[in-house]
Motif scaffolding. Sequence first.
Motif, PDB file in Angstrom:
ATOM      1  N   GLY A 394       3.209  14.254  12.266  1.00 42.25           N
ATOM      2  CA  GLY A 394       2.938  15.384  13.151  1.00 42.25           C
ATOM      3  C   GLY A 394       3.663  16.638  12.704  1.00 42.25           C
ATOM      4  N   ARG A 395       4.885  16.463  12.257  1.00 38.11           N
ATOM      5  CA  ARG A 395       5.699  17.577  11.757  1.00 38.11           C
ATOM      6  C   ARG A 395       5.011  18.268  10.579  1.00 38.11           C
ATOM      7  NH1 ARG A 395      11.479  16.178   8.794  1.00 38.11           N
ATOM      8  NH2 ARG A 395      12.360  18.283   8.757  1.00 38.11           N
ATOM      9  N   LEU A 396       4.550  17.484   9.604  1.00 36.45           N
ATOM     10  CA  LEU A 396       3.917  18.049   8.407  1.00 36.45           C
ATOM     11  C   LEU A 396       2.539  18.619   8.717  1.00 36.45           C
ATOM     12  CD1 LEU A 396       5.329  15.325   6.146  1.00 36.45           C
ATOM     13  CD2 LEU A 396       5.299  17.697   5.417  1.00 36.45           C
ATOM     14  N   VAL A 397       1.808  17.960   9.593  1.00 44.03           N
ATOM     15  CA  VAL A 397       0.491  18.479   9.979  1.00 44.03           C
ATOM     16  C   VAL A 397       0.643  19.840  10.647  1.00 44.03           C
ATOM     17  CG1 VAL A 397      -1.424  18.141  11.610  1.00 44.03           C
ATOM     18  CG2 VAL A 397      -0.704  16.263  10.123  1.00 44.03           C
ATOM     19  N   ARG A 398       1.623  19.975  11.528  1.00 42.60           N
ATOM     20  CA  ARG A 398       1.833  21.263  12.197  1.00 42.60           C
ATOM     21  C   ARG A 398       2.164  22.353  11.185  1.00 42.60           C
ATOM     22  NH1 ARG A 398       6.429  22.846  16.814  1.00 42.60           N
ATOM     23  NH2 ARG A 398       5.735  25.032  17.029  1.00 42.60           N
ATOM     24  N   ALA A 399       3.030  22.040  10.229  1.00 41.48           N
ATOM     25  CA  ALA A 399       3.395  23.044   9.222  1.00 41.48           C
ATOM     26  C   ALA A 399       2.211  23.397   8.331  1.00 41.48           C
ATOM     27  CB  ALA A 399       4.548  22.523   8.373  1.00 41.48           C
ATOM     28  N   ALA A 400       1.454  22.393   7.902  1.00 35.82           N
ATOM     29  CA  ALA A 400       0.300  22.649   7.034  1.00 35.82           C
ATOM     30  C   ALA A 400      -0.772  23.456   7.740  1.00 35.82           C
ATOM     31  CB  ALA A 400      -0.277  21.329   6.540  1.00 35.82           C
ATOM     32  N   SER A 401      -0.779  23.394   9.062  1.00 33.93           N
ATOM     33  CA  SER A 401      -1.784  24.107   9.851  1.00 33.93           C
ATOM     34  C   SER A 401      -1.364  25.525  10.201  1.00 33.93           C
ATOM     35  CB  SER A 401      -2.056  23.325  11.147  1.00 33.93           C
ATOM     36  OG  SER A 401      -2.435  21.997  10.882  1.00 33.93           O
ATOM     37  N   HIS A 402      -0.139  25.902   9.892  1.00 36.07           N
ATOM     38  CA  HIS A 402       0.372  27.234  10.238  1.00 36.07           C
ATOM     39  C   HIS A 402      -0.384  28.286   9.423  1.00 36.07           C
ATOM     40  CE1 HIS A 402       3.025  30.649  10.754  1.00 36.07           C
ATOM     41  NE2 HIS A 402       3.709  29.973  11.673  1.00 36.07           N
ATOM     42  N   PRO A 403      -0.867  29.342  10.060  1.00 37.60           N
ATOM     43  CA  PRO A 403      -1.692  30.323   9.332  1.00 37.60           C
ATOM     44  C   PRO A 403      -0.970  31.082   8.231  1.00 37.60           C
ATOM     45  CG  PRO A 403      -1.202  31.077  11.576  1.00 37.60           C
ATOM     46  CD  PRO A 403      -0.783  29.650  11.500  1.00 37.60           C
ATOM     47  N   CYS A 433      -4.266  20.095   5.424  1.00 44.85           N
ATOM     48  CA  CYS A 433      -4.285  21.071   4.331  1.00 44.85           C
ATOM     49  C   CYS A 433      -5.712  21.528   4.046  1.00 44.85           C
ATOM     50  CB  CYS A 433      -3.676  20.466   3.067  1.00 44.85           C
ATOM     51  SG  CYS A 433      -1.882  20.253   3.099  1.00 44.85           S
ATOM     52  N   ALA A 434      -6.639  20.583   3.997  1.00 41.06           N
ATOM     53  CA  ALA A 434      -8.040  20.920   3.723  1.00 41.06           C
ATOM     54  C   ALA A 434      -8.620  21.802   4.821  1.00 41.06           C
ATOM     55  CB  ALA A 434      -8.858  19.641   3.575  1.00 41.06           C
ATOM     56  N   ALA A 435      -8.277  21.496   6.075  1.00 46.00           N
ATOM     57  CA  ALA A 435      -8.841  22.237   7.202  1.00 46.00           C
ATOM     58  C   ALA A 435      -8.293  23.649   7.296  1.00 46.00           C
ATOM     59  CB  ALA A 435      -8.557  21.479   8.500  1.00 46.00           C
ATOM     60  N   HIS A 436      -7.082  23.890   6.790  1.00 50.43           N
ATOM     61  CA  HIS A 436      -6.427  25.185   6.967  1.00 50.43           C
ATOM     62  C   HIS A 436      -6.193  25.919   5.653  1.00 50.43           C
ATOM     63  CE1 HIS A 436      -5.777  24.575  11.283  1.00 50.43           C
ATOM     64  NE2 HIS A 436      -5.588  23.296  10.970  1.00 50.43           N
ATOM     65  N   ASP A 437      -6.861  25.481   4.602  1.00 48.13           N
ATOM     66  CA  ASP A 437      -6.773  26.147   3.296  1.00 48.13           C
ATOM     67  C   ASP A 437      -5.332  26.272   2.827  1.00 48.13           C
ATOM     68  OD1 ASP A 437      -7.961  27.206   1.059  1.00 48.13           O
ATOM     69  OD2 ASP A 437      -7.990  29.264   1.804  1.00 48.13           O
ATOM     70  N   THR A 438      -4.580  25.207   3.017  1.00 45.56           N
ATOM     71  CA  THR A 438      -3.203  25.140   2.537  1.00 45.56           C
ATOM     72  C   THR A 438      -3.180  24.295   1.278  1.00 45.56           C
ATOM     73  OG1 THR A 438      -2.324  25.329   4.785  1.00 45.56           O
ATOM     74  CG2 THR A 438      -0.854  24.399   3.107  1.00 45.56           C
ATOM     75  N   ALA A 439      -2.608  24.801   0.217  1.00 44.29           N
ATOM     76  CA  ALA A 439      -2.542  24.049  -1.030  1.00 44.29           C
ATOM     77  C   ALA A 439      -1.442  23.000  -0.955  1.00 44.29           C
ATOM     78  CB  ALA A 439      -2.282  24.989  -2.208  1.00 44.29           C
ATOM     79  N   ALA A 440      -1.722  21.820  -1.474  1.00 44.94           N
ATOM     80  CA  ALA A 440      -0.707  20.769  -1.585  1.00 44.94           C
ATOM     81  C   ALA A 440      -0.016  20.914  -2.934  1.00 44.94           C
ATOM     82  CB  ALA A 440      -1.344  19.394  -1.455  1.00 44.94           C
TER      83      ALA A 440
END
Length: 512
Positions: A394-403, A433-440
């Motif tokens: 949940g922690r990483l998902v929240r960060a990856a979803s940050h605009p 990451c895929a949903a929010h255009d965040t690069a891994a």
Amino acid sequence: MADLTRAALSRKDLVRALNQTADLLDVLGSDEGGFRATAYRSAARSLDRLEASSEDLQATQFAGVPKVGKGIAQELLAYLATGRFAPLDEVAEQVPEGVQAFCGAGLGPKKVRALWDAGIDSVPRLLAAAQSGELAGIKGFGAKGAQALGEAAEFVLRSQDRFLLSSALQAAEAAQARLQAAGLTAQPGGELAGQRDTLSGAELLAGGDAAAWASALAGLEGWESIGEEGGTLVGRLAGVPLTVRPRGAAPAQAAYAPFGEPEHAGLQLPDPESLIQVKDIQGMLHTHSVWSDGTATLRAMLDETLRLGHSYLGTGDHSQAAAYAGGLAPERLREYTAEIRAMQAEGLPILAGAEVDILADGSLDYPDDLLAELDYVVASVHSNFGLSQAAQTGRLVRAASHPLVNILGHPTGRLLLRREGYAVDIDAVLEACAAHDTAAEINANPWRLDLRWQDALRWRGRVQFSINTDAHSLGGLRDLRYGVMIAQKAGLTPADVVNCLSAEDFRRWARG
């Protein structure tokens, strides 16, 4: 030819030696009143806060450095000259090597001493004590602590005969160059040709025979010949097992063959010629400077980036929660950003980024208005590794979803041959990451190589990636090749990697 001679010591090496000496003094209990240990730790803290390089400190003989008196200065100067820190050697001789390893595992001196006093003086002995229940009965450990230490001991034992890709590759390239200088063709084989992230050793396939190989390698620094076994030359180079085998009658093939794993079976993979190469990386993103825990200035890091043939530098110094790494408080971040903006005004190709800690609840270490002042943001976990899988995910998902987060740094937190990654549902994180255009990130530091190639392979075409060195020194910029090898194993092409974009296109993507 790879340079296998002793590398120059950095300021961080000095800090590490001072702290290790203090820890072992505490374990021994021979430092009455703890005055020596305190002096070494104070000197270490002082050096850690400096921006000077080890070369600068050597030139000034540590003059004016707080907490570094004449005695410690002379010991450090001898360390820089010889590569040996005499006070550390002195105390290390009195502590079994296995007990010293406990200090490196993050245990405090009191717990290390408790283990030693209980007769637990090696990793295998620690595992046995954890499994038998003996460890849980030692004051200060308990059932939970014993379980964690037992798992750590198992990991160490699994890893003890493995080597980093970088170590194996450097040994192989040094031997390859020596063979080729003798007119013998040679190419990587085995695990090395397969670009494994850790290996049991290095292997070369060569023309000629074992006698010719032995003659060519004789005198190579660090080479120790073990002998010939069935036409194969066996030895060690710089501590890495090295075998040279006959290439056979088949024509020479490409040096590396990354697609030979079970995970690749049945997949439609790119032509090997189209896989990403080091030369395709335009921007060196997620790098550190003297502003936090790096050893070089921003200008020096930029100069080296351009010298290596890349087009721009993206910075990534630590945020305030990483106080141990000189993380930047908000006012310091603004000063740092101002220096970068001044460099940009000179026409220099540099971008303002930061590696921002992901806090335990998934929030970020800086407020949004401060993040918005940067050109891009790398968000990473550096603490609270022991959260449950659900909480960590949940922690990483929240960060990856940050605009305002553009890159998720070293997503699993693993350190190869040192520790497992934290418990996390990596597929849920990559879905965010895929949903929010965040690069891994594929972190190219040879101790990390994180994201794992298996995860990147599964998510290629759905997630974008960024291959970053996480360099803390000029030499660290050259680690890019290891990240590229992992990306190749994942079947990635330049179109999959955001730092193959030009500086303007990357900035547009990051803040678009």
